[in-house]
Design a protein around this motif. Structure first.
Motif, PDB file in Angstrom:
ATOM      1  N   LEU A 238       0.821  -1.218   0.000  1.00 22.14           N
ATOM      2  CA  LEU A 238       0.000   0.000   0.000  1.00 22.14           C
ATOM      3  C   LEU A 238       0.853   1.266   0.000  1.00 22.14           C
ATOM      4  CD1 LEU A 238      -3.082  -0.041   2.400  1.00 22.14           C
ATOM      5  CD2 LEU A 238      -2.969   0.784   0.058  1.00 22.14           C
TER       6      LEU A 238
ATOM      7  N   LEU B 295       0.986   4.125  -2.857  1.00 22.17           N
ATOM      8  CA  LEU B 295       0.603   5.512  -2.543  1.00 22.17           C
ATOM      9  C   LEU B 295       1.760   6.472  -2.787  1.00 22.17           C
ATOM     10  CD1 LEU B 295      -1.590   5.101   0.660  1.00 22.17           C
ATOM     11  CD2 LEU B 295      -2.359   5.810  -1.604  1.00 22.17           C
TER      12      LEU B 295
ATOM     13  N   ARG C 152      -7.722  -4.237  -3.546  1.00 20.86           N
ATOM     14  CA  ARG C 152      -8.743  -5.043  -4.192  1.00 20.86           C
ATOM     15  C   ARG C 152      -8.213  -6.403  -4.642  1.00 20.86           C
ATOM     16  NH1 ARG C 152     -13.535  -4.419  -6.584  1.00 20.86           N
ATOM     17  NH2 ARG C 152     -13.859  -5.373  -8.637  1.00 20.86           N
TER      18      ARG C 152
ATOM     19  N   SER D  11     -14.475  -6.443   8.770  1.00 19.78           N
ATOM     20  CA  SER D  11     -14.825  -5.187   9.430  1.00 19.78           C
ATOM     21  C   SER D  11     -16.296  -5.160   9.806  1.00 19.78           C
ATOM     22  CB  SER D  11     -14.519  -4.019   8.491  1.00 19.78           C
ATOM     23  OG  SER D  11     -14.844  -2.787   9.092  1.00 19.78           O
TER      24      SER D  11
ATOM     25  N   ARG E  13     -17.749  -2.249   9.340  1.00 16.68           N
ATOM     26  CA  ARG E  13     -18.232  -1.365   8.273  1.00 16.68           C
ATOM     27  C   ARG E  13     -17.478  -1.721   7.010  1.00 16.68           C
ATOM     28  NH1 ARG E  13     -17.488   3.890  11.621  1.00 16.68           N
ATOM     29  NH2 ARG E  13     -17.002   4.854   9.645  1.00 16.68           N
TER      30      ARG E  13
ATOM     31  N   ARG F  73     -16.315  -2.410   3.101  1.00 15.30           N
ATOM     32  CA  ARG F  73     -16.274  -1.900   1.737  1.00 15.30           C
ATOM     33  C   ARG F  73     -16.727  -3.029   0.818  1.00 15.30           C
ATOM     34  NH1 ARG F  73     -12.109   2.394   0.425  1.00 15.30           N
ATOM     35  NH2 ARG F  73     -13.914   3.534   1.212  1.00 15.30           N
ATOM     36  N   ASN F  74     -16.061  -4.166   0.904  1.00 15.24           N
ATOM     37  CA  ASN F  74     -16.429  -5.311   0.076  1.00 15.24           C
ATOM     38  C   ASN F  74     -17.231  -6.318   0.908  1.00 15.24           C
ATOM     39  OD1 ASN F  74     -16.585  -7.558  -1.500  1.00 15.24           O
ATOM     40  ND2 ASN F  74     -14.467  -7.462  -2.227  1.00 15.24           N
TER      41      ASN F  74
ATOM     42  N   ILE G 122      -7.466  -3.836  13.669  1.00 19.02           N
ATOM     43  CA  ILE G 122      -6.760  -2.952  12.740  1.00 19.02           C
ATOM     44  C   ILE G 122      -7.235  -1.530  13.032  1.00 19.02           C
ATOM     45  CG2 ILE G 122      -6.359  -2.368  10.313  1.00 19.02           C
ATOM     46  CD1 ILE G 122      -7.385  -5.134   9.538  1.00 19.02           C
TER      47      ILE G 122
ATOM     48  N   PHE H 182      -2.660   7.510   6.633  1.00 18.49           N
ATOM     49  CA  PHE H 182      -2.695   7.289   5.181  1.00 18.49           C
ATOM     50  C   PHE H 182      -3.860   6.399   4.738  1.00 18.49           C
ATOM     51  CE2 PHE H 182      -1.155   3.103   3.871  1.00 18.49           C
ATOM     52  CZ  PHE H 182      -0.556   2.602   5.011  1.00 18.49           C
ATOM     53  N   CYS H 183      -4.519   5.756   5.662  1.00 18.74           N
ATOM     54  CA  CYS H 183      -5.707   4.958   5.314  1.00 18.74           C
ATOM     55  C   CYS H 183      -6.878   5.885   4.983  1.00 18.74           C
ATOM     56  CB  CYS H 183      -6.140   4.070   6.463  1.00 18.74           C
ATOM     57  SG  CYS H 183      -4.795   3.194   7.285  1.00 18.74           S
TER      58      CYS H 183
ATOM     59  N   CYS I 240      -8.654   6.859   1.629  1.00 15.05           N
ATOM     60  CA  CYS I 240      -9.687   5.985   1.041  1.00 15.05           C
ATOM     61  C   CYS I 240     -10.772   5.577   2.040  1.00 15.05           C
ATOM     62  CB  CYS I 240      -9.050   4.722   0.495  1.00 15.05           C
ATOM     63  SG  CYS I 240      -7.954   5.012  -0.894  1.00 15.05           S
ATOM     64  N   HIS I 241     -10.554   5.839   3.333  1.00 14.77           N
ATOM     65  CA  HIS I 241     -11.549   5.417   4.326  1.00 14.77           C
ATOM     66  C   HIS I 241     -11.983   6.566   5.239  1.00 14.77           C
ATOM     67  CE1 HIS I 241     -11.214   1.187   3.333  1.00 14.77           C
ATOM     68  NE2 HIS I 241      -9.907   1.205   3.486  1.00 14.77           N
TER      69      HIS I 241
ATOM     70  N   ARG J 256     -10.791   0.003  12.566  1.00 11.93           N
ATOM     71  CA  ARG J 256     -11.203  -0.116  11.164  1.00 11.93           C
ATOM     72  C   ARG J 256     -11.727  -1.516  10.863  1.00 11.93           C
ATOM     73  NH1 ARG J 256     -13.152  -1.247   7.289  1.00 11.93           N
ATOM     74  NH2 ARG J 256     -12.515  -1.006   5.124  1.00 11.93           N
TER      75      ARG J 256
HETATM   76  C1  HEC Z   1      -6.184   3.455  -2.135  1.00 10.05           C
HETATM   77  C2  HEC Z   1      -7.338   3.312  -1.310  1.00 10.05           C
HETATM   78  C3  HEC Z   1      -7.186   2.587   0.009  1.00 10.05           C
HETATM   79  C4  HEC Z   1      -6.294   2.847   1.019  1.00 10.05           C
HETATM   80  C5  HEC Z   1      -5.191   3.906   1.070  1.00 10.05           C
HETATM   81  C6  HEC Z   1      -6.618   1.922   2.082  1.00 10.05           C
HETATM   82  N1  HEC Z   1      -7.676   1.130   1.705  1.00 10.05           N
HETATM   83 FE1  HEC Z   1      -8.566  -0.302   2.835  1.00 10.05          FE
HETATM   84  N2  HEC Z   1      -9.702  -0.847   1.284  1.00 10.05           N
HETATM   85  C7  HEC Z   1      -9.726  -0.232   0.052  1.00 10.05           C
HETATM   86  C8  HEC Z   1     -10.510  -1.026  -0.865  1.00 10.05           C
HETATM   87  C9  HEC Z   1     -10.750  -0.714  -2.337  1.00 10.05           C
HETATM   88  C10 HEC Z   1     -10.984  -2.144  -0.126  1.00 10.05           C
HETATM   89  C11 HEC Z   1     -11.830  -3.309  -0.620  1.00 10.05           C
HETATM   90  C12 HEC Z   1     -10.900  -4.498  -0.897  1.00 10.05           C
HETATM   91  C13 HEC Z   1     -11.590  -5.733  -1.388  1.00 10.05           C
HETATM   92  O1  HEC Z   1     -12.297  -5.659  -2.401  1.00 10.05           O
HETATM   93  O2  HEC Z   1     -11.394  -6.784  -0.735  1.00 10.05           O
HETATM   94  C14 HEC Z   1     -10.452  -2.006   1.215  1.00 10.05           C
HETATM   95  C15 HEC Z   1     -10.700  -2.898   2.232  1.00 10.05           C
HETATM   96  C16 HEC Z   1     -10.193  -2.787   3.489  1.00 10.05           C
HETATM   97  C17 HEC Z   1     -10.474  -3.730   4.571  1.00 10.05           C
HETATM   98  C18 HEC Z   1     -11.280  -5.026   4.476  1.00 10.05           C
HETATM   99  C19 HEC Z   1     -12.677  -4.910   4.972  1.00 10.05           C
HETATM  100  C20 HEC Z   1     -13.630  -4.241   4.007  1.00 10.05           C
HETATM  101  O3  HEC Z   1     -14.138  -3.176   4.391  1.00 10.05           O
HETATM  102  O4  HEC Z   1     -13.883  -4.767   2.895  1.00 10.05           O
HETATM  103  C21 HEC Z   1      -9.811  -3.278   5.658  1.00 10.05           C
HETATM  104  C22 HEC Z   1      -9.793  -3.877   7.046  1.00 10.05           C
HETATM  105  C23 HEC Z   1      -9.102  -2.066   5.251  1.00 10.05           C
HETATM  106  N3  HEC Z   1      -9.365  -1.799   3.937  1.00 10.05           N
HETATM  107  C24 HEC Z   1      -8.279  -1.328   6.080  1.00 10.05           C
HETATM  108  C25 HEC Z   1      -7.415  -0.364   5.615  1.00 10.05           C
HETATM  109  C26 HEC Z   1      -6.375   0.230   6.430  1.00 10.05           C
HETATM  110  C27 HEC Z   1      -6.130  -0.091   7.893  1.00 10.05           C
HETATM  111  C28 HEC Z   1      -5.694   1.093   5.635  1.00 10.05           C
HETATM  112  C29 HEC Z   1      -4.453   1.886   5.983  1.00 10.05           C
HETATM  113  C30 HEC Z   1      -3.329   1.105   6.472  1.00 10.05           C
HETATM  114  C31 HEC Z   1      -6.334   1.077   4.326  1.00 10.05           C
HETATM  115  N4  HEC Z   1      -7.361   0.170   4.356  1.00 10.05           N
HETATM  116  C32 HEC Z   1      -5.940   1.866   3.268  1.00 10.05           C
HETATM  117  C33 HEC Z   1      -9.074   0.953  -0.274  1.00 10.05           C
HETATM  118  C34 HEC Z   1      -8.045   1.499   0.458  1.00 10.05           C
END
Ligand code: HEC
Length: 204
Positions: free
Chosen positions: A63, A67, A80, A101, A103, A105-106, A147, A152-153, A156-157, A187
């Motif tokens: 990641l 980034l 993804r 999670s 909450r 995303r997927n 988590i 930096f998360c 996107c979140h 998260r």
């Molecule tokens: C560039 C955008 C981006 C960033 C930056 C990012 N995420 Fe995500 N995150 C996503 C996407 C897109 C998904 C869906 C992934 C999938 O399809 O399994 C996701 C899924 C997740 C999930 C799995 C549960 C779910 O909601 O589907 C977790 C936990 C998570 N992210 C935590 C984090 C954390 C902690 C960070 C920082 C360390 C982070 N993400 C940074 C885009 C991002």
């Protein structure tokens, strides 16, 4: 006055009634989740933690790499495609792992039934980062770690996502619930299931 009191009394009565019922229900749920009553040993906790470590490290590396290149699309691809790929590659020899999670995303990352009570426990006590584990059957343990959102998360979140990026996210995940997180918010969880130490099940 007396009219004001009655809802309070009713509420009190409800909690008196529900308290024991909830207690019994939780007890039953607890028994079901951890069939043999032996606790997961410190050695097993350690092994589970070490098994999960490469997923955590490889994900953060991938990641931050994406980034740093400043390409949000490829960072999305990391979450993804690469995240499930890393989890799949590490899921060998009776081990399975992933992320989940409250909450999502997927929706494919929805918590498995054994994870739900553990996730609920973290939500009740979100700042307590201690790992939790349960015995799933005679030969398997399930282990989770919280988590927390880092800065930096949030690109996107977080509460304000760059519009073009937001559009991409929404087109891929129309039911996205994984926004509006703040720094250090819970998260989600890393989870792993793995074979228990041989012999512990015969101790019961
Ligand atoms: C560039 C955008 C981006 C960033 C930056 C990012 N995420 Fe995500 N995150 C996503 C996407 C897109 C998904 C869906 C992934 C999938 O399809 O399994 C996701 C899924 C997740 C999930 C799995 C549960 C779910 O909601 O589907 C977790 C936990 C998570 N992210 C935590 C984090 C954390 C902690 C960070 C920082 C360390 C982070 N993400 C940074 C885009 C991002």
């Amino acid at each position: 006055m007396s009219e004001k009191k009655s809802p309070r009394i009713r509420r009190a009565r409800v909690s008196i009634l529900c308290g024991p019922i909830l207690g019994v229900a939780l007890l039953l749920a607890g028994c079901q989740a951890a069939q043999p009553t032996t606790e997961v040993s410190p050695q097993e906790m350690e092994r589970a933690k070490n098994t999960l470590q490469p997923l955590k490290e490889q994900l953060v590396d991938a990641l931050t790499g994406a980034l740093q290149e400043g390409d949000a699309e490829s960072a999305i691809a990391v979450c993804r495609e690469i995240a499930p790929q890393i989890a799949a590659e590490l899921s060998v020899d009776g081990v399975r792992m992933g992320r989940t999670s409250h909450r999502l995303r997927n929706p494919d990352n929805a918590p498995e039934p054994w994870i739900e009570p553990l996730l609920a426990a973290y939500l009740e006590d979100p700042e307590n980062p201690k790992p939790r584990a349960v015995r799933l059957d005679d030969s398997t343990i399930g282990y989770v770690e919280p988590i927390y959102a880092m800065s930096f998360c949030l690109s996107c979140h977080g509460p304000s996502i760059e519009p073009a990026l937001n559009e991409t996210i929404l087109s891929l995940y129309p039911e996205d619930q994984a926004t509006d997180f703040r720094m250090n918010d819970l998260r989600g969880l890393f989870w792993v299931t793995l074979p228990s130490d041989t012999g512990t099940e015969t101790d019961t």
